[in-house]
Design a protein around this motif. Structure first.
Motif, short mmCIF file in Angstrom:
data_model
loop_
_atom_site.label_atom_id
_atom_site.label_comp_id
_atom_site.label_asym_id
_atom_site.label_seq_id
_atom_site.Cartn_x
_atom_site.Cartn_y
_atom_site.Cartn_z
N UNK A 1 2.93 -7.57 0.88
CA UNK A 1 4.20 -7.22 0.45
C UNK A 1 5.06 -6.89 1.77
N UNK A 2 6.14 -7.26 1.77
CA UNK A 2 7.05 -7.00 2.85
C UNK A 2 8.03 -6.01 2.54
N UNK A 3 8.20 -5.11 3.49
CA UNK A 3 8.94 -3.92 3.54
C UNK A 3 9.90 -3.87 4.78
N UNK A 4 11.29 -3.85 4.51
CA UNK A 4 12.09 -3.50 5.75
C UNK A 4 11.62 -2.46 6.58
N UNK A 5 11.71 -2.89 8.02
CA UNK A 5 10.89 -1.74 8.82
C UNK A 5 12.26 -1.73 10.01
N UNK A 6 11.84 -1.02 11.22
CA UNK A 6 12.93 -0.70 12.21
C UNK A 6 13.39 -2.13 12.61
N UNK A 7 12.66 -3.01 12.73
CA UNK A 7 12.92 -4.60 13.26
C UNK A 7 12.11 -5.23 12.26
N UNK B 1 4.18 -5.71 6.90
CA UNK B 1 3.56 -6.46 5.75
C UNK B 1 2.34 -5.52 5.30
N UNK B 2 2.07 -5.07 4.30
CA UNK B 2 1.09 -4.28 3.88
C UNK B 2 0.20 -5.08 2.63
N UNK B 3 -1.12 -4.77 2.55
CA UNK B 3 -1.77 -5.24 1.41
C UNK B 3 -1.30 -4.95 0.12
N UNK B 4 -1.36 -6.01 -0.74
CA UNK B 4 -0.74 -5.58 -2.15
C UNK B 4 -1.60 -4.52 -2.87
N UNK B 5 -2.63 -4.52 -2.65
CA UNK B 5 -3.45 -3.60 -3.37
C UNK B 5 -3.11 -2.09 -3.12
N UNK B 6 -2.24 -1.78 -2.00
CA UNK B 6 -1.93 -0.38 -1.65
C UNK B 6 -0.71 0.08 -2.68
N UNK B 7 -0.06 -0.94 -3.14
CA UNK B 7 1.10 -0.56 -3.96
C UNK B 7 0.70 -0.06 -5.52
N UNK B 8 1.57 0.73 -5.98
CA UNK B 8 1.21 1.45 -7.35
C UNK B 8 1.78 0.74 -8.76
N UNK B 9 2.98 0.32 -8.55
CA UNK B 9 3.85 -0.38 -9.57
C UNK B 9 4.19 -1.92 -9.15
N UNK B 10 4.45 -2.71 -10.21
CA UNK B 10 4.88 -4.03 -9.81
C UNK B 10 5.89 -4.44 -11.17
N UNK B 11 6.86 -5.23 -10.73
CA UNK B 11 7.71 -5.85 -11.58
C UNK B 11 7.87 -7.31 -11.39
N UNK C 1 0.00 -4.29 -10.65
CA UNK C 1 0.09 -4.48 -9.16
C UNK C 1 -0.95 -6.11 -8.69
N UNK C 2 -1.96 -5.89 -9.27
CA UNK C 2 -2.88 -7.03 -8.82
C UNK C 2 -2.26 -8.26 -9.48
N UNK C 3 -1.57 -8.26 -10.44
CA UNK C 3 -0.91 -9.40 -10.96
C UNK C 3 0.29 -10.05 -10.53
N UNK C 4 0.82 -9.16 -9.49
CA UNK C 4 1.96 -9.59 -8.81
C UNK C 4 1.65 -10.79 -7.86
N UNK C 5 2.77 -11.78 -8.02
CA UNK C 5 2.88 -12.83 -7.21
C UNK C 5 4.14 -12.82 -6.31
N UNK C 6 4.21 -14.08 -5.58
CA UNK C 6 5.34 -14.43 -4.72
C UNK C 6 6.55 -13.88 -5.34
N UNK C 7 7.40 -12.94 -4.52
CA UNK C 7 8.80 -12.81 -5.01
C UNK C 7 8.71 -11.57 -6.04
N UNK C 8 7.56 -11.08 -6.66
CA UNK C 8 7.62 -10.11 -7.47
C UNK C 8 8.01 -8.71 -6.74
N UNK C 9 8.67 -7.68 -7.34
CA UNK C 9 9.05 -6.40 -6.56
C UNK C 9 7.91 -5.54 -7.06
N UNK C 10 7.46 -4.66 -5.97
CA UNK C 10 6.54 -3.53 -5.93
C UNK C 10 6.96 -2.33 -5.34
N UNK C 11 6.21 -1.24 -5.88
CA UNK C 11 6.67 -0.11 -5.20
C UNK C 11 5.46 0.61 -4.64
#
Length: 156
Positions: free
Chosen positions: A134-140, A144-154, A91-101
């Motif tokens: 990391x951007x996640x679709x929201x009600x509007x 945006x949440x910190x990358x460090x909260x994510x568990x998996x990245x591609x 996850x901490x290696x993820x950069x712009x445009x990478x997908x995370x869970x």
């Protein structure tokens, strides 16, 4: 995966166009946002894997279970990533445009409305243009949440 020459400006255009787009499961949600970003960056269209497959929480869970052999969103993402050649990375290696869970239990209290909406226990997002959030679709628009909260990245 190979990114197109102008991937960064194409990704920026997708993000800009979605700033005020309302979240609606099956029409504009995290898998469909990620699919649009992947297409913008690589030219690979995976929207057909998600579009029209579900319209509410019950049908989304049923579709995810059928697609992944009983799993959830993270399992679906791993299967799709393998199909398109997106390599899992730390996850901490993820950069712009990478997908995370994101495991939504880790997002509690970070943003009003959160990224999880009603879709279950996990959310998919894309690392923002700054490479730190990391951007996640929201009600509007987005949450945006910190990358460090994510568990998996591609790597895309």
């Amino acid at each position: 995966m190979t990114r197109l020459d102008l991937w960064l400006s194409r990704l920026a255009a997708v993000i800009e166009a979605a700033q005020e787009r309302p979240y609606k499961l099956g029409e504009w949600d995290c898998p469909l946002f990620v699919a649009e970003c992947i297409e913008a960056m690589t030219g690979t269209d995976i929207r057909h894997l998600f579009a029209g497959r579900y319209h509410d929480l019950e049908s989304a869970r049923g579709w995810m279970a059928a697609f992944s052999g009983g799993g959830g969103l993270g399992d679906v993402a791993a299967i799709v990533a393998a199909r398109i050649g997106a390599e899992p990375i730390g996850v901490l290696l993820a950069g712009r445009g990478d997908v995370v869970l994101l495991d939504l239990a880790h997002a509690a209290g970070f943003a009003e409305g959160g990224p999880g909406h009603e879709n279950g226990d996990e959310a998919l997002g894309v690392v923002d243009l700054d490479g730190r959030r990391v951007l996640f679709p929201a009600p509007r628009g987005f949450t945006a949440l910190p990358l460090r909260l994510c568990s998996i990245a591609w790597r895309i």
